[in-house]
Design an enzyme around this catalytic site. Structure first.
Site, PDB file in Angstrom:
ATOM      1  N   ALA A 262       1.063  -0.930   0.007  1.00 21.08           N
ATOM      2  CA  ALA A 262       0.113   0.129  -0.048  1.00 21.08           C
ATOM      3  C   ALA A 262       0.807   0.957   0.340  1.00 21.08           C
ATOM      4  O   ALA A 262       2.051   0.952  -0.125  1.00 21.08           O
ATOM      5  CB  ALA A 262      -0.825   0.204   1.291  1.00 21.08           C
ATOM      6  N   LYS A 263       0.292   2.347   0.112  1.00 16.78           N
ATOM      7  CA  LYS A 263       1.114   3.900  -0.081  1.00 16.78           C
ATOM      8  C   LYS A 263       1.880   3.863   0.866  1.00 16.78           C
ATOM      9  O   LYS A 263       2.968   3.869   0.873  1.00 16.78           O
ATOM     10  CB  LYS A 263      -0.314   5.279  -0.252  1.00 16.78           C
ATOM     11  CG  LYS A 263      -1.206   4.803  -0.916  1.00 16.78           C
ATOM     12  CD  LYS A 263      -1.009   6.634  -1.875  1.00 16.78           C
ATOM     13  CE  LYS A 263      -1.809   6.254  -2.370  1.00 16.78           C
ATOM     14  NZ  LYS A 263      -3.514   6.468  -3.228  1.00 16.78           N
ATOM     15  N   ARG A 264       1.750   3.034   2.552  1.00 15.39           N
ATOM     16  CA  ARG A 264       3.004   3.422   3.552  1.00 15.39           C
ATOM     17  C   ARG A 264       4.372   2.421   3.158  1.00 15.39           C
ATOM     18  O   ARG A 264       5.046   3.137   4.143  1.00 15.39           O
ATOM     19  CB  ARG A 264       1.946   3.184   4.675  1.00 15.39           C
ATOM     20  CG  ARG A 264       1.750   1.630   5.095  1.00 15.39           C
ATOM     21  CD  ARG A 264       0.718   1.170   6.373  1.00 15.39           C
ATOM     22  NE  ARG A 264       0.521  -0.365   6.363  1.00 15.39           N
ATOM     23  CZ  ARG A 264      -0.035  -0.843   5.544  1.00 15.39           C
ATOM     24  NH1 ARG A 264      -1.222   0.578   5.265  1.00 15.39           N
ATOM     25  NH2 ARG A 264      -0.865  -2.204   5.426  1.00 15.39           N
ATOM     26  N   GLY A 266       5.841   2.844   0.476  1.00 14.88           N
ATOM     27  CA  GLY A 266       6.451   3.603  -0.634  1.00 14.88           C
ATOM     28  C   GLY A 266       5.655   3.414  -1.481  1.00 14.88           C
ATOM     29  O   GLY A 266       5.108   3.376  -1.518  1.00 14.88           O
TER      30      GLY A 266
END
Ligand code: GLU
Length: 306
Positions: A262-264, A266
Site C-alpha cells: 500500500a502507499k505506506r 512507498g
C-alpha cells in the site's frame, strides 16, 4: 482442459497500477501463454466514482512497458477497440448487465434492499441479530429485506435500493488451481450480496461473471483477496447455467511488514519506476525473484520466463 485456454488481464482504472498488480498480470500472462492460450484485456471501470480517466491509458502503457501483450482488447486508449467480444470496457457493456439483472429478477433470485451500510452494521452487531454477525468480510447481511420479492420494487419507486442476490444455502466446495480445495457456507459467512443498483448499474460480481462468460474466458488468474468473491460468482454461474472458468488465486505482494502493498510502503507505481529510469526487465526480474522462479536477482523479460 479441452480447447484453447483463454485468460484475461482485467485492470481497474481506480488509480495507477503498482508492483502488486504487475505481478498478478505477469502470472496471468505466463499462465495463459505457457499453455499457448489467448489473452483478453478488459477494462473494469464500473467502480464509480473511484475511476480516474487517465488511469485507463496509463494501465495499457504499463502493460506494454512490462512486455505483456494480448490478443483482444484496447491497445491504446481506444476504448472502442473492435474484436469478436467487443466492447472490452465495462461501461460500454451496461445494457448486457441489465439483461442479467432482468433474468435474476424474473426468477426472484434477487430482491430490492433498502438498508444502508449503517443499518447493516447495526443489525449485525445487535445481540439478537437475525444474521450471523461478523463474517469473512465484515458484517454478514442480516436478511432484513430478504422477505421482499423482486416485484416489490414497484412499491419502492421513491426509495433508493440495491439488488441483492439470495445466497444458496449450505456449504460449497470447489478447487482453486493454485490454493487447492475451498469450502465455505456462503449464506452464513458472506451473506446475500449486491449485484446491482436501482438504475441497473452492475456490481463487480455480476459484471465480471457476465464478461468472463461472454468473452469465453476459461482461466481466471487474480489476487487471493478475491477468493470470497469467487464463491459469490460461482452462485451466479450456477444461476445462469454457465460453466465457470478455472480459478487460480495467487498471493498478493506484501511489504516488509507482511501486509498487502500500500502507499505506506512507498511509491510502487509502475509509472514512477518508469519515470525514474528503472527498466521493465528490472521489474520483471524482481517479480520473478519474489515468486522463486530465479535464485538471484537479474533483469529478465516475460518471454524469457515462459
Ligand atoms: N479488476 C480487478 C482488479 O483490478 C480484478 C478483478 C478480477 O480479476 O476478477 O483488482
Amino acid at each position: 482442459m479441452n480447447g484453447t485456454v483463454v485468460g484475461r488481464l482485467a485492470p481497474s482504472p481506480t488509480g495507477a497500477q503498482h508492483l502488486g498488480n504487475a505481478r498478478t498480470f505477469l502470472i496471468a500472462w505466463l499462465a495463459a501463454r505457457s499453455l499457448h492460450g489467448k489473452l483478453i484485456l478488459r477494462i473494469e471501470d464500473i467502480d464509480s466514482p473511484r475511476i480516474k480517466p487517465w488511469a485507463v491509458s496509463q494501465a495499457i502503457e504499463d502493460l506494454h512497458w512490462l512486455g505483456l501483450d494480448w490478443d483482444e482488447g484496447p491497445n491504446s486508449d481506444d476504448v472502442q477497440a473492435p474484436g469478436p467480444h467487443a466492447p472490452y470496457v465495462q461501461t460500454l457493456r451496461l445494457e448486457r448487465y441489465r439483461e442479467g439483472l432482468k433474468l435474476l429478477a424474473a426468477a426472484n433470485q434477487i430482491y430490492p434492499c433498502t438498508c444502508s451500510r449503517g443499518d447493516i452494521e447495526q443489525a449485525a452487531s445487535a445481540p439478537q441479530s437475525m444474521g450471523q454477525g461478523e463474517g469473512l468480510e465484515g458484517p454478514v447481511y442480516p436478511g432484513t429485506c430478504a422477505t421482499r420479492n423482486a416485484s416489490d420494487v414497484e412499491q419502492l419507486n421513491a426509495e433508493n435500493y440495491a439488488w441483492r442476490f439470495r445466497c444458496y444455502r449450505g456449504e460449497r466446495h470447489w478447487r482453486d488451481h493454485f490454493c487447492g480445495p475451498q469450502t465455505l457456507d456462503v449464506a452464513k459467512q458472506l451473506g446475500d450480496f449486491v449485484v446491482g443498483k436501482k438504475d441497473g448499474w452492475p456490481a463487480y460480481q455480476l459484471a465480471v461473471v457476465m464478461d468472463d462468460h461472454d468473452m469465453g474466458v476459461t482461466m481466471v488468474v487474480r489476487g487471493d483477496d478475491l477468493i470470497p468473491s469467487t464463491y459469490r460468482q460461482q452462485m451466479l454461474y450456477e444461476f445462469f447455467g454457465w460453466r465457470p472458468p478455472q480459478f487460480w488465486h495467487v498471493p498478493l505482494v506484501v511489504g516488509s511488514d507482511g501486509k498487502r502493498l500500500a502507499k505506506r510502503h512507498g511509491d510502487t507505481r509502475l509509472s514512477t519506476y518508469r519515470e525514474r529510469g528503472v527498466s521493465p526487465q528490472d521489474i520483471i526480474g524482481w517479480l520473478a525473484l519474489s515468486c522463486g522462479w530465479i535464485e538471484k536477482f537479474r533483469p529478465c523479460s516475460p518471454q524469457e520466463l515462459l
